[in-house]
Design a protein around this motif. Structure first.
Motif, PDB file in Angstrom:
ATOM      1  N   THR A   1     -12.075 -23.631 -25.165  1.00 29.49           N
ATOM      2  CA  THR A   1     -11.955 -22.217 -24.839  1.00 29.49           C
ATOM      3  C   THR A   1     -12.457 -21.963 -23.420  1.00 29.49           C
ATOM      4  O   THR A   1     -11.821 -21.275 -22.636  1.00 29.49           O
ATOM      5  N   LEU A   2     -13.597 -22.586 -23.092  1.00 33.38           N
ATOM      6  CA  LEU A   2     -14.146 -22.438 -21.749  1.00 33.38           C
ATOM      7  C   LEU A   2     -13.177 -22.982 -20.709  1.00 33.38           C
ATOM      8  O   LEU A   2     -12.922 -22.352 -19.700  1.00 33.38           O
ATOM      9  N   THR A   3     -12.626 -24.162 -20.971  1.00 32.76           N
ATOM     10  CA  THR A   3     -11.716 -24.769 -20.017  1.00 32.76           C
ATOM     11  C   THR A   3     -10.476 -23.909 -19.825  1.00 32.76           C
ATOM     12  O   THR A   3     -10.020 -23.710 -18.712  1.00 32.76           O
ATOM     13  N   ALA A   4      -9.952 -23.357 -20.917  1.00 30.26           N
ATOM     14  CA  ALA A   4      -8.766 -22.515 -20.807  1.00 30.26           C
ATOM     15  C   ALA A   4      -9.072 -21.277 -19.974  1.00 30.26           C
ATOM     16  O   ALA A   4      -8.287 -20.880 -19.123  1.00 30.26           O
ATOM     17  N   GLY A   5     -10.223 -20.647 -20.191  1.00 28.17           N
ATOM     18  CA  GLY A   5     -10.611 -19.473 -19.416  1.00 28.17           C
ATOM     19  C   GLY A   5     -10.796 -19.810 -17.954  1.00 28.17           C
ATOM     20  O   GLY A   5     -10.423 -19.071 -17.068  1.00 28.17           O
ATOM     21  N   GLU A   6     -11.393 -20.995 -17.712  1.00 32.56           N
ATOM     22  CA  GLU A   6     -11.617 -21.450 -16.354  1.00 32.56           C
ATOM     23  C   GLU A   6     -10.288 -21.729 -15.665  1.00 32.56           C
ATOM     24  O   GLU A   6     -10.114 -21.468 -14.493  1.00 32.56           O
ATOM     25  N   HIS A   7      -9.338 -22.250 -16.437  1.00 29.26           N
ATOM     26  CA  HIS A   7      -8.034 -22.589 -15.885  1.00 29.26           C
ATOM     27  C   HIS A   7      -7.297 -21.344 -15.388  1.00 29.26           C
ATOM     28  O   HIS A   7      -6.509 -21.434 -14.456  1.00 29.26           O
ATOM     29  N   ASP A   8      -7.554 -20.196 -16.019  1.00 29.82           N
ATOM     30  CA  ASP A   8      -6.903 -18.970 -15.590  1.00 29.82           C
ATOM     31  C   ASP A   8      -7.177 -18.680 -14.121  1.00 29.82           C
ATOM     32  O   ASP A   8      -6.302 -18.258 -13.392  1.00 29.82           O
TER      33      ASP A   8
ATOM     34  N   PRO B   1     -11.175 -23.558 -10.221  1.00 26.83           N
ATOM     35  CA  PRO B   1     -12.515 -23.788  -9.649  1.00 26.83           C
ATOM     36  C   PRO B   1     -12.798 -22.946  -8.409  1.00 26.83           C
ATOM     37  O   PRO B   1     -13.930 -22.598  -8.133  1.00 26.83           O
ATOM     38  N   ASP B   2     -11.750 -22.607  -7.635  1.00 23.93           N
ATOM     39  CA  ASP B   2     -11.928 -21.753  -6.459  1.00 23.93           C
ATOM     40  C   ASP B   2     -11.605 -20.321  -6.877  1.00 23.93           C
ATOM     41  O   ASP B   2     -10.454 -19.950  -7.038  1.00 23.93           O
ATOM     42  N   ALA B   3     -12.647 -19.513  -7.062  1.00 26.69           N
ATOM     43  CA  ALA B   3     -12.463 -18.145  -7.564  1.00 26.69           C
ATOM     44  C   ALA B   3     -12.576 -17.102  -6.454  1.00 26.69           C
ATOM     45  O   ALA B   3     -12.825 -15.934  -6.713  1.00 26.69           O
ATOM     46  N   SER B   4     -12.377 -17.522  -5.198  1.00 31.91           N
ATOM     47  CA  SER B   4     -12.511 -16.573  -4.086  1.00 31.91           C
ATOM     48  C   SER B   4     -11.355 -15.577  -4.099  1.00 31.91           C
ATOM     49  O   SER B   4     -10.193 -15.940  -4.231  1.00 31.91           O
ATOM     50  N   LEU B   5     -11.709 -14.302  -3.991  1.00 33.28           N
ATOM     51  CA  LEU B   5     -10.726 -13.216  -4.028  1.00 33.28           C
ATOM     52  C   LEU B   5     -11.029 -12.230  -2.909  1.00 33.28           C
ATOM     53  O   LEU B   5     -12.158 -11.765  -2.774  1.00 33.28           O
ATOM     54  N   LEU B   6     -10.013 -11.929  -2.110  1.00 32.06           N
ATOM     55  CA  LEU B   6     -10.135 -10.913  -1.059  1.00 32.06           C
ATOM     56  C   LEU B   6      -9.321  -9.705  -1.492  1.00 32.06           C
ATOM     57  O   LEU B   6      -8.135  -9.831  -1.804  1.00 32.06           O
TER      58      LEU B   6
ATOM     59  N   THR C   1     -16.474  -9.083 -12.828  1.00 30.92           N
ATOM     60  CA  THR C   1     -16.790  -9.279 -14.249  1.00 30.92           C
ATOM     61  C   THR C   1     -15.807 -10.248 -14.906  1.00 30.92           C
ATOM     62  O   THR C   1     -16.112 -10.805 -15.948  1.00 30.92           O
ATOM     63  N   ARG C   2     -14.642 -10.457 -14.288  1.00 36.18           N
ATOM     64  CA  ARG C   2     -13.655 -11.399 -14.825  1.00 36.18           C
ATOM     65  C   ARG C   2     -13.812 -12.799 -14.217  1.00 36.18           C
ATOM     66  O   ARG C   2     -12.991 -13.670 -14.466  1.00 36.18           O
ATOM     67  N   GLY C   3     -14.837 -12.978 -13.386  1.00 37.32           N
ATOM     68  CA  GLY C   3     -15.147 -14.316 -12.883  1.00 37.32           C
ATOM     69  C   GLY C   3     -14.783 -14.609 -11.440  1.00 37.32           C
ATOM     70  O   GLY C   3     -14.987 -15.730 -10.963  1.00 37.32           O
ATOM     71  N   PHE C   4     -14.277 -13.632 -10.707  1.00 38.75           N
ATOM     72  CA  PHE C   4     -13.921 -13.864  -9.302  1.00 38.75           C
ATOM     73  C   PHE C   4     -15.140 -13.691  -8.402  1.00 38.75           C
ATOM     74  O   PHE C   4     -16.056 -12.937  -8.719  1.00 38.75           O
TER      75      PHE C   4
END
Length: 191
Positions: free
Chosen positions: A8-15, A18-23, A41-44
């Protein structure tokens, strides 16, 4: 940790990956801050910019993996930010926000490398879904699309703001009688 919870964690991470940078680039301050909080809050890992100049500068110093760019900004066009991102990084997933369905500009944005465009007001769930959509997946149709009256009202509001809330100038640009425009502006937004 059980195998199932690890999956479950891997699937959420895959969304996001590993690079969660958002501009996020938008000149509507309250909307920008709300969207930034929602994406965090969604991980970005969110960076924000309120102008083309700031967006281009941040794109050059730290090209993001994800970007949400408003097309119409106070100091220019969001397409310049998209170009700046693409010069530094070609795998960025870019979503374009447009105040109303300006198809020609949205098509140009897609040609420059945006993966999708959303009409404002877009909520955080729509933005997240567009950013994490896998290639080939089709976006779901909205459950409650804006009515034609709402789209018209949004367009009128946008032009009104562009004219710095000058009723006469707005009426002239919309080819509308001034009193008709005043009545529309006095009413609440249609659903």
């Amino acid at each position: 940790m059980t195998e199932q919870s690890h999956e479950t964690l891997t699937a959420g991470e895959h969304d996001i990956g590993p690079d969660a940078s958002l501009l996020i680039v938008d000149d509507d301050g309250p909307f920008l801050r709300r969207l930034a909080r929602a994406m965090e809050t969604r991980g970005f890992q969110v960076e924000t910019a309120e102008s083309v100049a700031e967006g281009v500068a941040k794109s050059k110093s730290h090209p993001p993996k994800y970007a949400v760019v408003d097309l119409r900004l106070g100091d220019g066009n969001g397409l310049d930010v998209i170009e700046a991102i693409r010069q530094r990084r070609d795998d960025t997933r870019i979503i374009v926000l447009t105040g109303y369905g300006n198809i020609a500009t949205a098509v140009t944005a897609v040609k420059l490398g945006a993966v999708d465009y959303l009409a404002k007001p877009a909520d955080a769930d729509d933005v997240f879904a567009a950013l994490t959509q896998r290639p080939g997946e089709k976006a779901e149709l909205p459950e409650n699309p804006m009515s034609a009256d709402r789209v018209r009202w949004e367009h009128i509001q946008r032009v009104y703001e562009m004219c710095e809330r000058n009723v006469s100038e707005t009426a002239r640009r919309l080819n509308m009688h001034r009193r008709t425009l005043q009545r529309i502006l006095a009413k609440r937004a249609p659903k």
